[in-house]
Motif scaffolding. Structure first.
Motif, short mmCIF file in Angstrom:
data_model
loop_
_atom_site.label_atom_id
_atom_site.label_comp_id
_atom_site.label_asym_id
_atom_site.label_seq_id
_atom_site.Cartn_x
_atom_site.Cartn_y
_atom_site.Cartn_z
N ASN A 103 0.84 -1.21 0.00
CA ASN A 103 0.00 0.00 0.00
C ASN A 103 0.87 1.26 0.00
O ASN A 103 0.57 2.23 -0.70
CB ASN A 103 -0.92 0.00 1.22
N TYR A 161 0.91 4.18 -2.87
CA TYR A 161 0.70 5.60 -2.60
C TYR A 161 1.83 6.45 -3.18
O TYR A 161 1.60 7.51 -3.77
CB TYR A 161 0.60 5.85 -1.09
N GLU A 184 1.57 9.28 -6.19
CA GLU A 184 2.05 10.66 -6.03
C GLU A 184 3.07 11.02 -7.10
O GLU A 184 3.19 12.17 -7.49
CB GLU A 184 2.67 10.83 -4.64
#
Length: 266
Positions: A182, A186, A190
């Motif tokens: 996870n 992320y 980004e």
């Protein structure tokens, strides 16, 4: 038998054209102006329209624009006394199949009609082929997408099973692979990576401890301090996991996975 609509405001020419159509085996309908032509085309289908240009109320050019827009499978030949290059070019641009100047010769007219009808048949067949081809491509694309979705689900199930297997052998780090996956996802999001790249990074994160399968369970769960040999075996798990996972990573995502794996090896 081809059906032809003759549109001309001159009654003598209309009747002459009707006779020529009859002599050459064509079914025909006569119209004195654009209004009558529109009415006739609502009532029946025509393969070809022979149309004059200069007519009262509405010109033949406007009528042809209407025909080509509403009845794209109907061929049109302009049959006119106007020998004007600009008008002829306009007729060509709006989709007429021919431009014949009056007075016309019988054979010239029949050859133009035959050629126009033949071209019409080819265009209809070609359009049907393209439509059919598009349907085939759409169907196969849908089937391929469904297969890819199934493979994706199967891959995720396999990854989840592998992750659970590793966690069972090393309960002290339960949930660690999921959290790393996870976190990697992320970061990739980004960074503005593509959806496929993000998914590849997430999969790499989920598999980053895969190499622990090669480490004996008694070493993974040893409560006391590891000796030098045991510690070296623990450290080797990242290299083993890298070698195993690289086989299953797609080519576009492989450089990203390698970078991630090298980071894990440090």
């Amino acid at each position: 038998m081809a059906k032809i609509l003759v549109v001309d405001d001159d009654e003598l020419i209309r009747r002459l054209l009707g006779k020529i159509m009859e002599m050459n085996g064509y079914a025909y309908t006569l119209a004195a102006n654009a209004k009558e032509a529109r009415t006739s085309m609502k009532d029946q289908d025509f393969d070809l329209v022979l149309c004059d240009i200069k007519m009262p109320e509405e010109s033949g050019i406007n009528l042809v624009r209407y025909i080509r827009a509403k009845y794209p499978d109907t061929a049109v030949i302009m049959l006119t006394a106007i020998d004007d290059r600009e008008i002829a070019e306009t007729a060509r641009e709006i989709g007429t199949y021919g431009y014949i100047i009056k007075p016309f010769r019988h054979n010239e007219l029949i050859i133009n009609i035959a050629n126009a009808l033949h071209r019409r048949e080819l265009e209809i067949a070609n359009r049907a082929y393209r439509d059919n081809l598009e349907q085939i491509v759409l169907k196969r694309t849908t089937e391929l997408q469904e297969t890819l979705n199934k493979l994706r689900k199967a891959t995720m199930a396999i990854i989840q099973a592998i992750t659970m297997t590793v966690e069972v052998r090393d309960p002290y780090t339960a949930g660690h692979q999921r959290r790393v996956a996870n976190l990697a996802r992320y970061i990739a999001t980004e960074m503005g990576l593509s959806k496929e790249q993000i998914e590849g990074i997430r999969m790499a994160g989920a598999l980053h401890d895969l190499g622990k399968i090669s480490v004996p369970a008694e070493i993974l769960t040893k409560p006391s301090q590891l000796n030098t040999i045991e510690f070296e075996m623990i450290k080797s798990h990242s290299r083993v996991g890298f070698d195993l996972s690289l086989i299953h990573i797609s080519e576009p995502t492989r450089p990203l996975y390698i970078s991630y794996a090298v980071f894990c090896l440090k």
